[in-house]
Design an enzyme around this catalytic site. Structure first.
Site, PDB file in Angstrom:
ATOM      1  N   CYS A 118       0.802  -1.232   0.000  1.00 24.66           N
ATOM      2  CA  CYS A 118       0.000   0.000   0.000  1.00 24.66           C
ATOM      3  C   CYS A 118       0.831   1.276   0.000  1.00 24.66           C
ATOM      4  O   CYS A 118       0.279   2.371  -0.103  1.00 24.66           O
ATOM      5  CB  CYS A 118      -0.959  -0.006   1.194  1.00 24.66           C
ATOM      6  SG  CYS A 118      -2.226  -1.289   1.069  1.00 24.66           S
ATOM      7  N   HIS A 260      -3.019   6.662   5.308  1.00 24.28           N
ATOM      8  CA  HIS A 260      -3.536   5.428   4.712  1.00 24.28           C
ATOM      9  C   HIS A 260      -4.584   4.811   5.630  1.00 24.28           C
ATOM     10  O   HIS A 260      -4.353   4.674   6.841  1.00 24.28           O
ATOM     11  CB  HIS A 260      -2.415   4.424   4.464  1.00 24.28           C
ATOM     12  CG  HIS A 260      -2.912   3.139   3.883  1.00 24.28           C
ATOM     13  ND1 HIS A 260      -3.563   3.075   2.682  1.00 24.28           N
ATOM     14  CD2 HIS A 260      -2.900   1.873   4.377  1.00 24.28           C
ATOM     15  CE1 HIS A 260      -3.912   1.818   2.433  1.00 24.28           C
ATOM     16  NE2 HIS A 260      -3.525   1.080   3.454  1.00 24.28           N
ATOM     17  N   ASN A 290     -10.827   0.393   1.559  1.00 24.44           N
ATOM     18  CA  ASN A 290      -9.371   0.509   1.539  1.00 24.44           C
ATOM     19  C   ASN A 290      -8.895   0.332   0.102  1.00 24.44           C
ATOM     20  O   ASN A 290      -8.830  -0.775  -0.411  1.00 24.44           O
ATOM     21  CB  ASN A 290      -8.768  -0.570   2.452  1.00 24.44           C
ATOM     22  CG  ASN A 290      -7.251  -0.621   2.389  1.00 24.44           C
ATOM     23  OD1 ASN A 290      -6.606   0.185   1.735  1.00 24.44           O
ATOM     24  ND2 ASN A 290      -6.676  -1.604   3.077  1.00 24.44           N
TER      25      ASN A 290
END
Length: 333
Positions: A118, A260, A290
């Site tokens: 990510c 994040h 997400n």
């Protein structure tokens, strides 16, 4: 020269799937396990996530966002000096998905992929910053296309397997792109990264590499969310506190702090640990899920569209990723 973010855009597929629909699909998956009602939303705070079409690829999501960025800057793809595809997802193992994105855009510049779960997009931005500051390029397009819906386990045999696959039920498809250009002032003024690589086994997508090249059983997300959170917490706020100390700033000096987002509960824990004021966050998780590496550019694009930040404002990008890795970038728009 400094590397300035001159445009950012996100692209989210029109189709959305609610958390209730996720639970229903697991129950109907034929594995025998039925999730407790509302468990996905209760555990994550996610109401819906985006799912791309059957004929779409990760590159298509990146291209859609990239076209918006080019249009905003009034540029054609021939004006790009470099294209970086920074994503946890990919169209193929080989070649780099950046080639496919460039071909679809009609760009003829050099390209390469950056992959770090990510934090892939944030590391792509780090590369763009470095290459511009050293004079190798003047205009770099950083983009991502995340397609995690292709790796979600729907046939679940028991509670243990559901827990192991749970991270997949938080994930959402999406694309993002950012134009980074040479400028005499402003732009990115601080960046730092860290890793706890000994914890790489905590969250994985095992298939497709040399360990498990072809077994479809390894084509699903596998992880322990509690252990992942514990590793992040144990790593402490040092990286982020140091960033503030070295720049002489506090979180209130930033128009927005993009963090994040994995679950709402963990976002609030992290916000409290780092001391980030709640009004500086851009919370996209409940309605968009997400979106992996697209999370940070999505938040920045959302804040710009809402008028929460603009030219001259400072923004902070706080990255967290499997691996485990952490990163922070400060920039003046």
């Amino acid at each position: 020269m400094r590397a300035r973010i001159t445009a950012v855009a996100a692209h989210l597929p029109e189709r959305t799937v609610t958390s209730a629909e996720v639970e229903a699909r697991v129950a109907a998956g034929g594995g025998g396990y039925r999730p407790p009602p509302t468990i996905v939303e209760r555990m994550t705070g996610i109401r819906a996530r985006h799912v791309m079409g059957a004929g779409e690829q990760a590159s298509d999501l990146a291209v859609a966002a990239a076209r918006r960025v080019l249009a905003e800057r009034g540029l054609g793809p021939d004006r790009l000096d470099l294209l970086i595809f920074g994503s946890a997802s990919q169209d193929l193992v080989e070649p780099a998905t950046a080639h496919i994105v460039a071909a679809k855009l009609g760009a003829g510049c050099p390209v390469f992929d950056v992959k770090n779960a990510c934090n892939s997009f944030l590391n792509g931005l780090q590369m763009a910053d470095a290459l511009i500051r050293t004079g190798q390029y003047e205009r770099v397009l950083v983009c991502t296309g995340e397609s995690p819906s292709r790796a979600v386990r729907w046939k679940v045999r028991d509670r243990a397997q559901f827990a192991d696959a749970f991270a997949g039920y938080t994930l959402s498809d999406g694309g993002a792109a950012m134009m980074v250009e040479a400028a005499p002032d402003g732009g990115i003024f601080y960046r730092d990264f860290a890793a706890v690589s000994s914890a790489w086994r905590v969250g994985t997508l095992p298939g497709g590499g040399s360990m498990h090249p072809r077994d479809p059983e390894y084509g699903y997300f596998s992880g322990d969310g509690r252990r992942l959170k514990d590793v992040f917490v144990a790593s402490g706020p040092e990286l982020f506190d140091t960033a503030l100390q070295k720049t002489g700033l506090i979180w209130d000096d930033f128009a927005i702090v993009a963090v994040h987002q994995v679950t709402v509960r963990y976002l609030e824990t992290l916000r409290g640990t780092l001391g980030i004021p709640a009004d500086r966050l851009v919370v996209t998780l409940p309605e968009h899920g997400n979106v992996a590496s697209a999370s940070l550019p999505l938040q920045l694009a959302t804040a710009l569209a809402e008028g929460r930040c603009g030219p001259g404002d400072r923004v902070a990008l706080v990255g967290l990723a499997g691996g485990i890795s952490l990163g922070v970038v400060f920039a003046e728009l």
